[in-house]
Design a protein around this motif. Sequence first.
Motif, PDB file in Angstrom:
ATOM      1  N   ASN A  26      -4.864   5.926   5.293  1.00  0.00           N
ATOM      2  CA  ASN A  26      -4.914   5.072   6.568  1.00  0.00           C
ATOM      3  C   ASN A  26      -4.884   3.780   6.341  1.00  0.00           C
ATOM      4  O   ASN A  26      -5.577   2.885   6.389  1.00  0.00           O
ATOM      5  N   ILE A  27      -3.393   3.522   6.066  1.00  0.00           N
ATOM      6  CA  ILE A  27      -3.141   1.945   5.690  1.00  0.00           C
ATOM      7  C   ILE A  27      -3.129   1.210   6.890  1.00  0.00           C
ATOM      8  O   ILE A  27      -3.023  -0.237   6.863  1.00  0.00           O
ATOM      9  N   LEU A  46      -1.870  13.719  -4.185  1.00  0.00           N
ATOM     10  CA  LEU A  46      -2.968  13.311  -3.745  1.00  0.00           C
ATOM     11  C   LEU A  46      -4.182  14.408  -3.999  1.00  0.00           C
ATOM     12  O   LEU A  46      -3.925  15.453  -3.833  1.00  0.00           O
ATOM     13  N   LYS A  96       0.764  -1.302   0.012  1.00  0.00           N
ATOM     14  CA  LYS A  96       0.050   0.069  -0.080  1.00  0.00           C
ATOM     15  C   LYS A  96       0.814   1.244  -0.059  1.00  0.00           C
ATOM     16  O   LYS A  96       0.457   2.204  -0.538  1.00  0.00           O
ATOM     17  N   SER A  97       1.980   1.128   0.627  1.00  0.00           N
ATOM     18  CA  SER A  97       2.872   2.312   0.622  1.00  0.00           C
ATOM     19  C   SER A  97       3.368   2.571  -0.644  1.00  0.00           C
ATOM     20  O   SER A  97       3.595   3.821  -0.944  1.00  0.00           O
ATOM     21  N   ASP A 133      -8.295  11.038  -2.466  1.00  0.00           N
ATOM     22  CA  ASP A 133      -7.263  10.017  -2.174  1.00  0.00           C
ATOM     23  C   ASP A 133      -6.853   9.944  -0.774  1.00  0.00           C
ATOM     24  O   ASP A 133      -6.091   9.183  -0.374  1.00  0.00           O
ATOM     25  N   TYR A 134      -7.336  11.004   0.057  1.00  0.00           N
ATOM     26  CA  TYR A 134      -6.932  11.138   1.463  1.00  0.00           C
ATOM     27  C   TYR A 134      -7.075   9.752   2.175  1.00  0.00           C
ATOM     28  O   TYR A 134      -6.495   9.312   3.168  1.00  0.00           O
ATOM     29  N   ASN A 135      -8.100   9.242   2.153  1.00  0.00           N
ATOM     30  CA  ASN A 135      -8.566   7.797   2.744  1.00  0.00           C
ATOM     31  C   ASN A 135      -7.624   6.644   2.542  1.00  0.00           C
ATOM     32  O   ASN A 135      -7.452   5.983   3.517  1.00  0.00           O
ATOM     33  N   HIS A 136      -6.606   6.827   1.495  1.00  0.00           N
ATOM     34  CA  HIS A 136      -5.884   5.838   1.259  1.00  0.00           C
ATOM     35  C   HIS A 136      -4.755   5.986   2.101  1.00  0.00           C
ATOM     36  O   HIS A 136      -4.039   5.038   2.309  1.00  0.00           O
ATOM     37  N   GLN A 190       2.047   1.739  -3.490  1.00  0.00           N
ATOM     38  CA  GLN A 190       1.026   2.087  -4.136  1.00  0.00           C
ATOM     39  C   GLN A 190       0.643   3.563  -4.241  1.00  0.00           C
ATOM     40  O   GLN A 190       0.281   4.271  -5.002  1.00  0.00           O
ATOM     41  N   LEU A 191       0.740   4.186  -3.021  1.00  0.00           N
ATOM     42  CA  LEU A 191       0.538   5.662  -2.713  1.00  0.00           C
ATOM     43  C   LEU A 191       1.628   6.456  -3.831  1.00  0.00           C
ATOM     44  O   LEU A 191       1.270   7.579  -4.023  1.00  0.00           O
TER      45      LEU A 191
END
Length: 602
Positions: free
Chosen positions: A76-77, A67, A57-58, A71-74, A60-61
């Motif tokens: 919170n991994i 962002l 996930k890190s 996209d801010y909700n991404h 992918q960001l």
Amino acid sequence: MSGRKVRYNASITSRLTLLIFILGGIALVALSLSIRIANDTKGSAYMINQLGLLRMKSYQLLTIIPLSQNDYNHLNIFKELSSSKQCLQLFEHYGLTNEFNQLQNEWISNIAPKIQQAKKSDEVKNDIDNYVDLTSNLVHKIDQKTEKQIHYIFQLQLLFIAIIILSLIIQISYLRRYILVPWQKLIDMADAISKHNFSKRFNIRKKKNEFDLLGLAFNKMSEQIESQYLLLEQRVAEKTSELQKTNQIISFQYYATKQLHTSEPLCERFLKILRELEELVPLTQFQIRFYESDNPEHYQQISYDNQQKLPYCLNPKCNACLTPSKIDQKNGEQRRWYLQENGEKYGILFAIQPADVTLSIEQENLITGLIEQMTTAIMLDKQIEQQKQYLLMKERSAMARELHDSIAQSLSCLKIYLSCLQMQSDLNSPTSVDLLTTMRKEVNVTYSQLRELITSFRLRLNQTGFYASLVELVEEFNIKLKFNIQLKYQLPLNIINSKYAFHLLQFIREALNNVYKHAKASSVIIKLEMDNNQIITLNIKDNGIGFQSKIKQDHHYGLIIMRDRIEILNGNLVIDSKPNKGTQIVVTFKAMEATPLKIIEE
């Protein structure tokens, strides 16, 4: 004698049971300890997987920087990981809670704000790499603890192996002395009986045990030859059952052949046959995947045992997809058979075969024959559809020839005469020149529209169907526009027949041609979908310069032809365009059976 029977609990069976119980107890203890430690190891694998998700996930960001607000909700991994009681308990069990909290705090306080503020991925790439290294260190610690547990299991297993080997030596010596010798005597007697020698007898001792009871049974067996008739009767019953199964297979093949060549929808025909097949073979949960083009990623999958009918079902009286399956096999192997002919794949048949079941040769041949029949049925349906397309295109080709030989030739000649007229010396006044120029432009426009009309008459649908033809059209305009058009196709298989497919393709071609000539767009999205009422929606949207939709367009023949094609589909047409805000074209029409709808333009 009676006193001996009272103490019969010390018999060979009891002693053997005790030995087995001891050996089983040792094995159970070993297994219990191993399972307990293995469960901890399983938990470590779960933690490693979760930490691997953090790393993925890190990274992918990085691909979506900068962002947007959405996209801010991404960021919170740790949401799922922090809320998982199982994961937190595992970290606590391994004594790694502090390391996990440090990793989470590092992300929240340092990495996430940097990603949120970054304009380019290079600004935070090193921070992400360092953070991934921290995560890898935590994974390494989990691996070390897991290796210690595995080593402990190995030592524990060696200990119990030694104990089991010792127990086996003791049991083997006991079995050899108290069981093997009398057992060999019983084997000799059984061998004699198999050779039709019934003279041998087992010597019964005064102090009876279990082998003496078996000897009595063998002695009585030799006196009961008539029991063989029961075996013969059983064989007759088995042969009768085999004949009945053969008769069922023949009846099924006749039913399948008859069903495949009815006028019912393809999915209804196939599902009825597969449900009947489930009664003859030990397979369940048949599913068919149909291909509409050469692209294996675009398919329609049908099956029975559904909770509700598919929204695009064309036969309201059909309930084939709701038919329940024979049994629910949770444990089994998925098998597949390709529906193909001469290298062309039309689909795949899936089924679940129980793990402990093997198909006989007759059952395999039955399925293979049915696959060939189903493939032939699909080919026949495609040939019928292609014949319809051929007749339609043949008629349009004749019309194209007539247009070419009459109107096109006349317009070409008119262009030549206008050119000559413009070259005359007495027509050099500004008014005459402007008038002639205007006439020539108008003739050129008319001629161009006629050529496009002739070309459209000569176009043919791709033999694999509407979807494949649409893909070819999109690829053609990808080259012209020099960027890729986004195609979102969400329609079921063969929902658009050849008659409507031709007009719909020509409508899309005209819309894309307008984008190519006038829109100056950098993005085009084409979306086709269908709702529960079988209403198909076509949405074509671009980000070009747009136009004034209320400007008089009497000579815009492209838009006129587009409206005419939607009238043929009995559909709705909505054009929404504003200067410098792009254009959106929305078409709605009824699937298969067209229902008259009012044409609307905005």
